[in-house]
Motif scaffolding. Structure first.
Motif, PDB file in Angstrom:
ATOM      1  N   LYS A  72      19.107  42.334 -11.830  1.00 16.86           N
ATOM      2  CA  LYS A  72      19.479  40.949 -12.073  1.00 16.86           C
ATOM      3  C   LYS A  72      20.935  40.936 -12.523  1.00 16.86           C
ATOM      4  O   LYS A  72      21.404  41.899 -13.134  1.00 16.86           O
ATOM      5  N   PRO A  73      21.644  39.828 -12.274  1.00 21.47           N
ATOM      6  CA  PRO A  73      23.020  39.742 -12.781  1.00 21.47           C
ATOM      7  C   PRO A  73      23.041  39.911 -14.293  1.00 21.47           C
ATOM      8  O   PRO A  73      22.201  39.335 -14.993  1.00 21.47           O
ATOM      9  N   GLY A  74      23.981  40.696 -14.780  1.00 19.32           N
ATOM     10  CA  GLY A  74      24.056  40.928 -16.216  1.00 19.32           C
ATOM     11  C   GLY A  74      22.964  41.845 -16.722  1.00 19.32           C
ATOM     12  O   GLY A  74      22.740  41.954 -17.928  1.00 19.32           O
ATOM     13  N   ILE A  86      22.799  58.557 -15.355  1.00 20.16           N
ATOM     14  CA  ILE A  86      23.960  58.304 -16.214  1.00 20.16           C
ATOM     15  C   ILE A  86      25.035  59.370 -16.029  1.00 20.16           C
ATOM     16  O   ILE A  86      26.209  59.056 -15.892  1.00 20.16           O
ATOM     17  N   GLY A  91      28.184  57.145 -11.093  1.00 18.98           N
ATOM     18  CA  GLY A  91      28.131  55.686 -11.204  1.00 18.98           C
ATOM     19  C   GLY A  91      27.421  55.001 -10.058  1.00 18.98           C
ATOM     20  O   GLY A  91      27.441  53.771  -9.967  1.00 18.98           O
ATOM     21  N   ALA A  92      26.777  55.764  -9.174  1.00 17.09           N
ATOM     22  CA  ALA A  92      26.103  55.134  -8.029  1.00 17.09           C
ATOM     23  C   ALA A  92      25.042  54.111  -8.450  1.00 17.09           C
ATOM     24  O   ALA A  92      24.975  53.027  -7.857  1.00 17.09           O
ATOM     25  N   PHE A  95      26.831  51.042  -9.279  1.00 12.45           N
ATOM     26  CA  PHE A  95      27.479  50.495  -8.089  1.00 12.45           C
ATOM     27  C   PHE A  95      26.489  49.725  -7.224  1.00 12.45           C
ATOM     28  O   PHE A  95      26.760  48.594  -6.799  1.00 12.45           O
ATOM     29  N   PHE A  96      25.343  50.327  -6.948  1.00 12.73           N
ATOM     30  CA  PHE A  96      24.392  49.677  -6.039  1.00 12.73           C
ATOM     31  C   PHE A  96      23.618  48.550  -6.719  1.00 12.73           C
ATOM     32  O   PHE A  96      23.276  47.562  -6.096  1.00 12.73           O
ATOM     33  N   ARG A 100      24.293  47.864 -15.743  1.00 13.15           N
ATOM     34  CA  ARG A 100      24.814  48.936 -16.573  1.00 13.15           C
ATOM     35  C   ARG A 100      23.669  49.828 -17.031  1.00 13.15           C
ATOM     36  O   ARG A 100      22.573  49.344 -17.279  1.00 13.15           O
ATOM     37  N   GLY A 131      24.390  40.756 -22.128  1.00 14.31           N
ATOM     38  CA  GLY A 131      23.619  41.183 -20.969  1.00 14.31           C
ATOM     39  C   GLY A 131      22.166  41.290 -21.385  1.00 14.31           C
ATOM     40  O   GLY A 131      21.849  41.269 -22.569  1.00 14.31           O
ATOM     41  N   ARG A 132      21.285  41.394 -20.388  1.00 15.20           N
ATOM     42  CA  ARG A 132      19.846  41.342 -20.693  1.00 15.20           C
ATOM     43  C   ARG A 132      19.129  42.607 -20.203  1.00 15.20           C
ATOM     44  O   ARG A 132      19.424  43.128 -19.131  1.00 15.20           O
TER      45      ARG A 132
END
Lengths: 350, 350, 350, 350
Positions: A72-74, A86, A91-92, A95-96, A100, A131-132
């Protein structure tokens, strides 16, 4: 004496044979062949329920696309601070998925449930600024050779459900954990609350066979598009299917994992008995972490042994002395007892 | 009678044999083995200069990551309106590169140089609102079976250089174009101004072998990180290397392409001579587009022939009648003359 | 008694007046007006060198786009674990830059140099799996009201330079730190090694004025496109410029910050003298953290005081008792002495 | 004689006055103040139903975040080929939404329904390779000064509903279209099938006031996180709210739009009567496109007139002669009749 990683091994003969057979046929591309369909059915049987299965090229892809399907966004995903997602995937997953990865501490590579709760509490569902909390991912077997017990999986899953978060399992070494626990695939996953699984075959005898398994096919709704947009849809997908067919037939995958684990047992026993080495911490599965004198390490490498140094973790039970080295030793389906013994001899020789 | 696509074929025996040999060895993972190094050297020889080579899982990945390495914020990449990067990759090139793909018209799947110039002119380097021209990508052989001549490549490359834009070539069917032109790999690429190449092996006899080739290794500086972050770094990378070793040895790849093209010639000749079919437009390489009666198509499919309908392009020389069908026929290294003849018989039978 | 945040304040009359004047004119849009140009020149003067300046809508945008301009694939940016970019921007810096934010511990909101070195060491430049160190961002003043001394800035900058990493400063409360240190803008930034600055005006008397300042204009090369693609290019950009004109004229900005800091001093002094409250930790600038009885907090809120609870940091000098509350109090250009005194009275009343 | 764009104008006095009043108060930040709430209620009244409203910094942000809220992986959004989202936002809609913008031709800046259907047909819901149709966006008033009639909106919306696609309207010049049609806001949007609206105030008298309006608040579920992650959540959000309050009060916004349109009428009438100029195509709203001699254009610019050249569209009714120039003239709330007359005089003078 190849103990650098289980992905230094080749491929099992049964898998090669199946690939050979596949190579002489024509069949539909992009995952639509009858073989692709048949293997999907095979996964249903293995997991004792209808699942949705997607082949991808790498374990990093399996983890990243699985998380992308939960995003979800955030969103914030929780993982052990030393988790592959991690520390080892460049960082894939971020990225996908656009999420975070939030590190959760815990001894021996396993998330501490209390710490997990505490991290989740920082990211409530209306926390537009922070963020959630959106997903949890756990690794079985872990990066440091330990294994979550079924009860431990259930505990993590309980926290996930309580917060309405889906639970992903990174199963790059799924089979090694499974045979160690003596559990069924269903018991180690959805029966304990796992929603999505990265099912790895590459480290255990295939040359390239990774799958994302959704225990609720409805959750996989977006995956076909996510996978194609991520450049992970093989045209000759059936060559992955063929590997899985051989891999899963007559419990080959479990036998291979048992062999790798047994080789690790042999290593552990030898190191425990050794005067010139000690186990860094207890492990199950096919990874062994040892502390050996630097001079011994050099001698071993000179003798052809392959292994990696390892960064001392925060919870290292007994610190590594200046003249010592922390190393990781990984066994695989292809490790031979004589390789183990030869390595133990080199260590003993110091 | 498998003419649906060249990726319906299996893998060539020489490639299988090499894979078998590879499977019994241990070797370093993630593209660092000696074999990986040796194949990179092999690419240097093939292309007559030092190149930087990166293996990836799919042609879509090769195109997308190549473009990602050329990307700038607000960048616009120009491609033929029917190019694979625009119509067949689910937006992967946009996703990985963050650039937009701008369609350039042109007859027979080839960008019209005048149209290309006109599109580029819309996106000057200071056009913060429109976005800026950043790269050009061309497909060789094209999606519709045509081939850019060396002079045509040079013309596109000239426009690219004139505007300071790097030129990428999607070579999913590179070998088929190469043998058709009778050119060397160097002549069809960097000697004519191509900067980056998606070098495809999968459609021509490998089961999974795609590479990104940079003719100026300096341009590849970010690619190792782009590839890993894109989940495209195989742990057992050397299994791709092994396929390429066999593929490139003793000109196997060129022989396979010549065979595929010869089978297409046989198809074309048969269709041209046919009363019940016509060629939709002239093609070279291993793709043939034909117009046949719908009833004939049904009969062929009933007889076991596999092929795809095709969407009528804008520049269709002669429209498809109501009772006819436009179909695509693709041959491969595995197509047998008797398959072609059998198909032609079915067509002739109507 | 508004101490919830400095962004609860309105706008300073001088800034309003300048906006009024601007509103009656026509002028070129999208940052190309003469006023935009003039303000850019003003920034050159303020910073005693040629800089590149870009207006954006929010502090989050300033931070995110600054980091985006420094980004590399697989990049890792280091920030204090409680930094705004990590905890309060919903992942925007990661989203825009494609980098991961790596948390660095340190007392009082300042990165510990030793910890910073240790984090950087985990991400060397060839670490394809881990990702690579790419940038450092520091906050001045910090989230918890402390200020890096010039020497401390220099030390962080020294680590940055040593590793070839650009250094960004989040200056949402830049002016408050500046007047506290009695330094010039140049001294607190590029003269000590800062490369890019988020220069905030909103919290200090503007209603919406945030700028990204590059001390090496060459580093800003991609920013115009990054900004437009990020939907941060105002059409009536000159209304931001106008705010900055008034803000920077006759040192208004410094006067406003001095006032806010003085109000915080007054608060600190009152709380230190109080029997019913204590300072949670020492702060400079316009943020004060206090521990007060929960009952007092309720009384204060009932009396109309506005402030936020605060999450206890890891390095809390003295734990918060069960019946107490940790609160944050922020003063601004608009805080009046009588507001402070009224609040202190409420606290004293308990 | 400022006709370059409506965003060259300043801000209306009533809006300035409201901003002044707002600037002297304290209030909650990040869109949570009572004023923010009140304005949201005001939007409900204006649109005659409960809507969800989100303020953002720019029209590009409004479009991009609206589309991001509708996005699916592999999604394709359809827009007129000359739409702002395609040609003037530097790829921001693609960047934020992860979707591709697919250009739909049509005369006078309006999507041709037949062409729209034909484009949608290329992207069915299971088209993993092509991508899937996901949203439609239309511009009202269009980039070239035309206006969709209510029936035309209904027709586009019908196609959207038929395919299960949400319909977005880019209303950067919403008011200009509204007063031209003599419709209510509800009639021009949700009553005709529009799902999400970019409601622009900046071009019509505000200095920075853009809102995303969801007619089904449930569709806005992800927007709070999308907006924050996109760095578009103003801390002093209520200064946007204040502008909207004045803008919407006593139909000010409609009056301003009527004035701008009337000024455009005056321009059109003058140009139609002119011997030395002609209208390039019929427009409504506040944009006028004219063809004038190059020499006249130079004279006008020398005389202080501001306007932009315009790229000749594909469907230009009558080509522009070599010695002529196609120009765009935009009027605004701030355009005075004497400016129009002065410009017409300059044109007449040649």
């Amino acid at each position: 004496m190849f103990f650098a990683s289980d992905n230094w091994a080749g491929a099992h003969p049964a898998i090669n044979e199946r690939l050979l057979k596949e190579s002489t046929r024509f069949a539909a591309a992009y995952g639509t062949s009858e073989l692709d369909r048949a293997i999907e059915q095979r996964f249903n049987e293995i997991f004792e329920r209808e699942v949705a299965v997607f082949f991808v090229a790498t374990g990093t892809a399996a983890n990243s696309l699985a998380l992308a399907s939960l995003a979800k966004p955030g969103g914030v995903t929780f993982a052990h601070s030393e988790a592959h997602v991690i520390e080892d995937e460049c960082g894939a997953p971020d990225f996908f998925s656009g999420m975070r990865m939030s590190p959760v501490p815990g001894a021996l590579g396993k998330m501490d449930p209390k710490q997990l709760r505490s991290r989740i509490a920082r990211y409530p569902q209306d926390a537009v600024h922070h963020g959630r909390a959106t997903a949890i991912t756990m690794t079985q077997a872990t990066e440091v050779g330990s294994i979550y017990s079924l009860t431990e999986i259930e505990e993590i899953a309980g926290i996930a459900k309580e917060h309405g978060l889906p639970l992903h399992m990174d199963g790059a070494r799924f089979a090694n954990a499974l045979v160690q626990l003596g559990a069924t695939p269903a018991e180690m996953t959805w029966k304990r609350g796992v929603d999505v699984l990265s099912f790895g075959g590459t480290k255990n005898g295939c040359w390239c066979a990774e799958a994302i398994v959704f225990f609720d096919p409805e959750m996989a709704r977006e995956l076909p598009f996510i996978r194609k947009r991520s450049a992970q849809l093989f045209s000759k997908s059936r060559f992955i299917a063929a590997q899985f067919e051989a891999y899963l037939q007559d419990n080959l995958w479990l036998d291979l994992a048992r062999h790798a684990n047994a080789m690790a047992d042999r290593l552990r026993a030898g190191l425990e008995a050794s005067n010139s080495a000690r186990l860094a911490w207890p492990t199950a599965s096919n990874e062994v972490f040892a502390v050996i004198p630097k001079s011994t390490a050099q001698a071993a490498e000179a003798g052809g042994a392959k292994f990696y140094d390892w960064l001392e973790p925060h919870d290292m039970p007994e610190p590594v002395a200046e003249h010592d080295l922390l190393i990781r030793l990984v066994t695989s389906f292809a490790t031979e007892p004589q390789d183990v013994d030869a390595f133990l001899d080199v260590i003993a020789a110091g």
